[in-house]
Design a protein around this motif. Sequence first.
Motif, short mmCIF file in Angstrom:
data_model
loop_
_atom_site.label_atom_id
_atom_site.label_comp_id
_atom_site.label_asym_id
_atom_site.label_seq_id
_atom_site.Cartn_x
_atom_site.Cartn_y
_atom_site.Cartn_z
N THR A 1 68.87 53.53 64.26
CA THR A 1 67.53 52.99 63.30
C THR A 1 66.44 54.14 62.87
O THR A 1 66.09 54.12 61.77
N GLN A 2 66.34 55.02 63.49
CA GLN A 2 65.14 56.13 63.54
C GLN A 2 65.58 56.99 62.17
O GLN A 2 64.79 57.13 61.14
N ILE A 3 66.86 57.19 62.10
CA ILE A 3 67.11 58.29 61.35
C ILE A 3 67.17 56.92 59.72
O ILE A 3 66.91 56.98 59.02
N VAL A 4 67.39 55.50 59.98
CA VAL A 4 67.76 54.86 58.57
C VAL A 4 66.43 54.23 58.53
O VAL A 4 66.16 54.77 57.17
N GLU A 5 65.11 54.72 59.04
CA GLU A 5 64.15 54.23 59.00
C GLU A 5 63.10 55.53 58.45
O GLU A 5 62.88 55.36 57.38
N ALA A 6 63.64 56.50 58.55
CA ALA A 6 63.22 57.83 57.81
C ALA A 6 63.73 57.93 56.64
O ALA A 6 62.79 58.41 55.29
N LEU A 7 65.01 57.54 56.42
CA LEU A 7 65.63 57.59 54.68
C LEU A 7 65.13 57.07 53.88
O LEU A 7 64.82 56.65 52.59
N ASP A 8 64.78 55.32 54.48
CA ASP A 8 64.50 54.53 53.20
C ASP A 8 63.53 54.06 53.32
O ASP A 8 62.82 54.00 51.79
N GLY A 9 62.53 54.59 54.27
CA GLY A 9 61.51 54.41 53.71
C GLY A 9 60.70 55.63 52.13
O GLY A 9 60.66 54.70 51.58
N PRO A 10 60.99 56.89 52.17
CA PRO A 10 60.62 57.47 50.88
C PRO A 10 62.03 56.90 49.41
O PRO A 10 61.40 57.80 48.73
N HIS A 11 62.82 56.23 49.49
CA HIS A 11 63.35 55.87 48.60
C HIS A 11 63.01 54.50 47.80
O HIS A 11 63.32 54.30 47.03
N GLY A 12 61.81 54.25 48.97
CA GLY A 12 61.05 52.76 47.44
C GLY A 12 61.17 51.84 48.08
O GLY A 12 62.38 51.67 47.74
N GLY A 13 60.74 50.87 46.84
CA GLY A 13 61.36 49.59 46.70
C GLY A 13 61.75 48.59 47.27
O GLY A 13 61.87 47.84 47.25
N GLY A 14 61.49 49.10 48.58
CA GLY A 14 62.12 48.34 49.55
C GLY A 14 63.47 48.11 49.40
O GLY A 14 63.56 47.40 50.21
N GLU A 15 63.79 49.17 48.83
CA GLU A 15 65.71 48.72 48.37
C GLU A 15 66.40 50.03 49.60
O GLU A 15 66.04 51.06 50.09
N SER A 16 67.12 49.02 50.22
CA SER A 16 67.66 50.13 51.27
C SER A 16 69.12 50.95 50.65
O SER A 16 69.35 50.49 49.60
N ILE A 17 69.64 51.82 51.22
CA ILE A 17 70.10 52.91 50.49
C ILE A 17 71.89 52.56 51.72
O ILE A 17 71.77 52.59 52.74
N SER A 18 72.60 52.44 51.42
CA SER A 18 73.88 51.72 52.45
C SER A 18 74.45 53.28 53.08
O SER A 18 74.76 54.51 52.15
N CYS A 19 74.43 53.29 53.93
CA CYS A 19 75.04 54.56 55.23
C CYS A 19 76.73 54.76 54.53
O CYS A 19 76.59 55.49 54.80
#
Length: 152
Positions: free
Chosen positions: A122-140
């Motif tokens: 969770t912590q890593i994902v939240e840190a990575l998803d934030g900077p990518h913007g647009g609310g779009e998640s990147i698949s692990c």
Amino acid sequence: MSYTSMAAGLIISALIGLAIGVGGFTFLYAQGASYLTDNPAACANCHVMQEHYDAWTKSSHHAVAACNDCHTPQGMISKYWVKADNGWNHSLAFTTGDFHEPIQIKPRNLRVTEAQCRHCHTQIVEALDGPHGGGESISCIRCHANVGHYTR
């Protein structure tokens, strides 16, 4: 009771008995009870999974996660629902030989695995998803597809 209804009853009873007998034999032969556990060796009961199991034993996740930790969702009901659904689909595919070799993860199971990555990290994902913007998640799994069991 007429002869016809008696004969029909016997035929129906025989068919039910046959279905129970064949189902019971298949369950025992396929070591079905092992799938109700969290033992990763159960996943290797089927020959197409042996390579994945062997790779998992050498992976970085071996010490912290077993098959069910990554391939089934959180919660008792949803976990066993996915296990039952996959068990049915896998047994049908492997019995009929109708599967891609090497075995490939289906989209619905990919979603479960992605959710489990996000749950544990969770912590890593939240840190990575934030900077990518647009609310779009990147698949692990897009970049880390082979983390749990690199096979090729």
